[in-house]
Design a protein around this motif. Sequence first.
Motif, PDB file in Angstrom:
ATOM      1  N   CYS A  32       0.835  -1.204   0.000  1.00 14.86           N
ATOM      2  CA  CYS A  32       0.000   0.000   0.000  1.00 14.86           C
ATOM      3  C   CYS A  32       0.870   1.254   0.000  1.00 14.86           C
ATOM      4  O   CYS A  32       2.052   1.226   0.363  1.00 14.86           O
ATOM      5  N   HIS A  33       0.281   2.361  -0.417  1.00 18.22           N
ATOM      6  CA  HIS A  33       0.976   3.647  -0.375  1.00 18.22           C
ATOM      7  C   HIS A  33       1.164   4.078   1.087  1.00 18.22           C
ATOM      8  O   HIS A  33       0.368   3.719   1.962  1.00 18.22           O
ATOM      9  N   ILE A  34       2.200   4.857   1.330  1.00 16.92           N
ATOM     10  CA  ILE A  34       2.448   5.406   2.667  1.00 16.92           C
ATOM     11  C   ILE A  34       2.537   6.916   2.578  1.00 16.92           C
ATOM     12  O   ILE A  34       3.275   7.457   1.752  1.00 16.92           O
ATOM     13  N   SER A  35       1.788   7.582   3.448  1.00 18.39           N
ATOM     14  CA  SER A  35       1.906   9.026   3.637  1.00 18.39           C
ATOM     15  C   SER A  35       2.463   9.262   5.034  1.00 18.39           C
ATOM     16  O   SER A  35       1.829   8.894   6.027  1.00 18.39           O
ATOM     17  N   ALA A  36       3.658   9.836   5.116  1.00 21.15           N
ATOM     18  CA  ALA A  36       4.259  10.183   6.403  1.00 21.15           C
ATOM     19  C   ALA A  36       3.972  11.650   6.695  1.00 21.15           C
ATOM     20  O   ALA A  36       4.055  12.501   5.804  1.00 21.15           O
ATOM     21  N   GLY A  90       4.825   0.789  -2.865  1.00 22.00           N
ATOM     22  CA  GLY A  90       3.887   1.734  -3.463  1.00 22.00           C
ATOM     23  C   GLY A  90       4.440   3.143  -3.429  1.00 22.00           C
ATOM     24  O   GLY A  90       5.637   3.368  -3.237  1.00 22.00           O
ATOM     25  N   ASP A  91       3.561   4.093  -3.612  1.00 19.83           N
ATOM     26  CA  ASP A  91       3.970   5.501  -3.577  1.00 19.83           C
ATOM     27  C   ASP A  91       4.264   5.934  -2.142  1.00 19.83           C
ATOM     28  O   ASP A  91       3.691   5.410  -1.182  1.00 19.83           O
ATOM     29  N   PHE A  92       5.146   6.923  -2.019  1.00 19.91           N
ATOM     30  CA  PHE A  92       5.469   7.490  -0.708  1.00 19.91           C
ATOM     31  C   PHE A  92       5.462   9.006  -0.819  1.00 19.91           C
ATOM     32  O   PHE A  92       5.875   9.577  -1.834  1.00 19.91           O
ATOM     33  N   GLU A  93       4.985   9.662   0.245  1.00 15.61           N
ATOM     34  CA  GLU A  93       5.071  11.106   0.329  1.00 15.61           C
ATOM     35  C   GLU A  93       5.302  11.513   1.774  1.00 15.61           C
ATOM     36  O   GLU A  93       4.949  10.778   2.711  1.00 15.61           O
ATOM     37  N   LEU A  94       5.904  12.669   1.935  1.00 18.55           N
ATOM     38  CA  LEU A  94       6.140  13.238   3.255  1.00 18.55           C
ATOM     39  C   LEU A  94       5.498  14.609   3.313  1.00 18.55           C
ATOM     40  O   LEU A  94       5.779  15.462   2.464  1.00 18.55           O
ATOM     41  N   GLU A  95       4.637  14.828   4.291  1.00 18.88           N
ATOM     42  CA  GLU A  95       3.942  16.103   4.446  1.00 18.88           C
ATOM     43  C   GLU A  95       4.265  16.691   5.821  1.00 18.88           C
ATOM     44  O   GLU A  95       4.149  16.002   6.841  1.00 18.88           O
ATOM     45  N   ILE A  96       4.679  17.954   5.824  1.00 12.83           N
ATOM     46  CA  ILE A  96       5.052  18.616   7.067  1.00 12.83           C
ATOM     47  C   ILE A  96       4.044  19.723   7.373  1.00 12.83           C
ATOM     48  O   ILE A  96       3.791  20.584   6.520  1.00 12.83           O
ATOM     49  N   PHE A  97       3.490  19.682   8.573  1.00 12.67           N
ATOM     50  CA  PHE A  97       2.501  20.658   9.021  1.00 12.67           C
ATOM     51  C   PHE A  97       3.144  21.601  10.042  1.00 12.67           C
ATOM     52  O   PHE A  97       4.095  21.233  10.723  1.00 12.67           O
TER      53      PHE A  97
END
Length: 250
Positions: free
Chosen positions: A193-197, A220-227
């Motif tokens: 599965c895709h992972i969103s960190a 799968g796809d990976f992305e990193l999002e910083i808040f």
Amino acid sequence: MTGNGVGADWLREFRTAARPRTVLVCFPAGGGSASAYRALAQQIGDGYTVLAVQYPGRQDRLGEPMIADIEEMAEQVARVLPAGGSEGLALFGHSMGATVAFETARRLEAQGHTLTRLFVSGRIAPTAPYPGRLHEAPDAELIAELERLADDPAAVSVLRSEPSIAELVLPAVRNDYRAVETYTFRPGDPLRCHISAMLGDGDPTVTAEQAGAWREHTTGDFELEIFPGRHFYLDEKVPQVASFVAARLS
């Protein structure tokens, strides 16, 4: 899945869709409970069923023995999650909950289930050891750590002046630090599965580089999002987090 049915002990349903596009299952942080995700469930939009895991030993499971082993938590949750259907299944975990969600995802995929995405928030990748022995520390050190992580340390300081509150809160915190600090990653196939960190830019427990190491755990796809925010940024940024999650579940 909830109520008197399968998963009644482990799952709390905070949002129900008659024909959900996706079922989102949320895993609380260490010391936390299912209700931490009530606000996220309310703001995530239509078309999703949102469940939250209730670990034993807190809230309406207060009288049950706690589990101080992340893999055992994951085993229990994997047994009660829906086996699939027309709707997708996604997992979201914050802090300790991210590791429990990851281990649950591994078990579900090993059983042949398909996950659409794993959201891991405020947590180092599972291959990185978590330093420290806070689960063996005096209460004062545990409280100091909670103050370090809190957006408002003053709100945690009540644990010093109100022993009755500390007696309710600290056992779950200590138990979950034991689970985190004794967890050892077992090598295996990466997830499909895709992972969103996700993390807060002021989180003292994980850097962007450490969060980026989650990419090694999926084909799968990976992305990193910083808040903007600290360790518990998602409590302060509920609309932004809900929008981010919903966009990836659509």
